[in-house]
Design a protein around this motif. Structure first.
Motif, short mmCIF file in Angstrom:
data_model
loop_
_atom_site.label_atom_id
_atom_site.label_comp_id
_atom_site.label_asym_id
_atom_site.label_seq_id
_atom_site.Cartn_x
_atom_site.Cartn_y
_atom_site.Cartn_z
N GLU A 140 0.91 -1.16 0.12
CA GLU A 140 0.03 0.09 0.13
C GLU A 140 0.88 1.36 -0.09
OE1 GLU A 140 -4.02 1.37 2.26
OE2 GLU A 140 -2.19 1.60 3.47
N ASP B 149 -3.79 0.79 -3.00
CA ASP B 149 -3.11 -0.58 -3.02
C ASP B 149 -2.76 -1.03 -4.29
OD1 ASP B 149 -2.84 -3.31 -1.95
OD2 ASP B 149 -4.67 -3.89 -2.77
N ASN C 248 -1.32 -4.05 -6.50
CA ASN C 248 -1.59 -5.39 -6.31
C ASN C 248 -1.37 -5.82 -7.98
OD1 ASN C 248 -4.33 -6.07 -7.67
ND2 ASN C 248 -4.87 -4.57 -5.99
#
Length: 226
Positions: A84, A102, A104
């Motif tokens: 994050e 975030d 990802n």
């Protein structure tokens, strides 16, 4: 207090690259994040209301704090891990909005939409925010032209800056009475935000409408705050 809300869209793109990873189970990735503004219809616009974006990455990066000064403030890096980050979006050298994002690798491309609030924007910033939505009584007047029915010229322009300053002079009881007046008489499109934990009450004065604006103006005058 004048506060304008806008939507910020963070677009992330990522792909696997043919580089050796320090973690055998996690391939190396190249990723980038772009920042856009959205208008009321969801259309993308350049985020030119910000003068710079500072990405605060995982401390394992060689340069964990990366600054960009041109929209869309593209931040491109390589790595194997998800984490994050925070992104500081500056409207001036001191005023900023901080978003948390975030990173990802679940999808090649994904976007996240977050709301930011611009408190007491300058005239220059207000003009830029006008590109993505209404900013005050001038837009309201254009969208909903009014007609005087009594032959008298109606007062549509108010000194909102003076009103905002006057509210800061009110005592606790006067301020509570003013907030109650707003709650009792506001329109559906009047923007207010009451943060009980922080003890803050925010209102966009430009969304009050003429009847409530006059009511507050008279009240502030009676309190000798104007």
């Amino acid at each position: 207090m004048v506060a304008l809300q806008r939507k910020v869209k963070l677009v992330t793109e990522q792909k696997t690259i043919p580089k050796e990873s320090p973690m055998s189970d996690f391939p190396m990735k190249e990723w980038k994040v772009n920042v856009y503004m959205l208008d009321q219809d969801g259309n993308e616009h350049p985020a030119n209301c910000f003068i710079k974006a500072v990405y605060n990455l995982h401390p394992s990066f060689e340069n964990p704090h990366q600054t960009f000064t041109e929209p869309p403030f593209t931040c491109t890096n390589e790595g194997w891990g998800e984490f994050e980050m925070s992104i500081d979006l500056y409207t001036t050298e001191k005023a900023k909005n901080t978003l948390f994002h975030d990173l990802n690798f679940q999808q090649p491309t994904y976007d996240v939409i977050q709301t930011v609030v611009f408190k007491n924007p300058s005239q220059a910033l207000t003009n830029l925010l006008r590109e993505t939505g209404p900013v005050g009584n001038d837009d309201e007047a254009k969208a909903k032209p009014r007609k005087a029915t009594d032959g008298k010229k109606r007062k549509l322009n108010w000194d909102y800056e003076k009103m905002g300053e006057a509210m800061t002079k009110l005592g606790e009881d006067e301020l509570l009475h003013l907030i109650q007046m707003i709650h009792d008489n506001k329109r559906e499109d009047t923007y207010t935000h009451n943060d009980m934990e922080q003890g803050e009450f925010t209102i966009d004065l430009y969304t009050l409408g003429e009847p409530l604006t006059k009511m507050l103006w008279d009240f502030l005058g009676s309190c000798n705050a104007l």
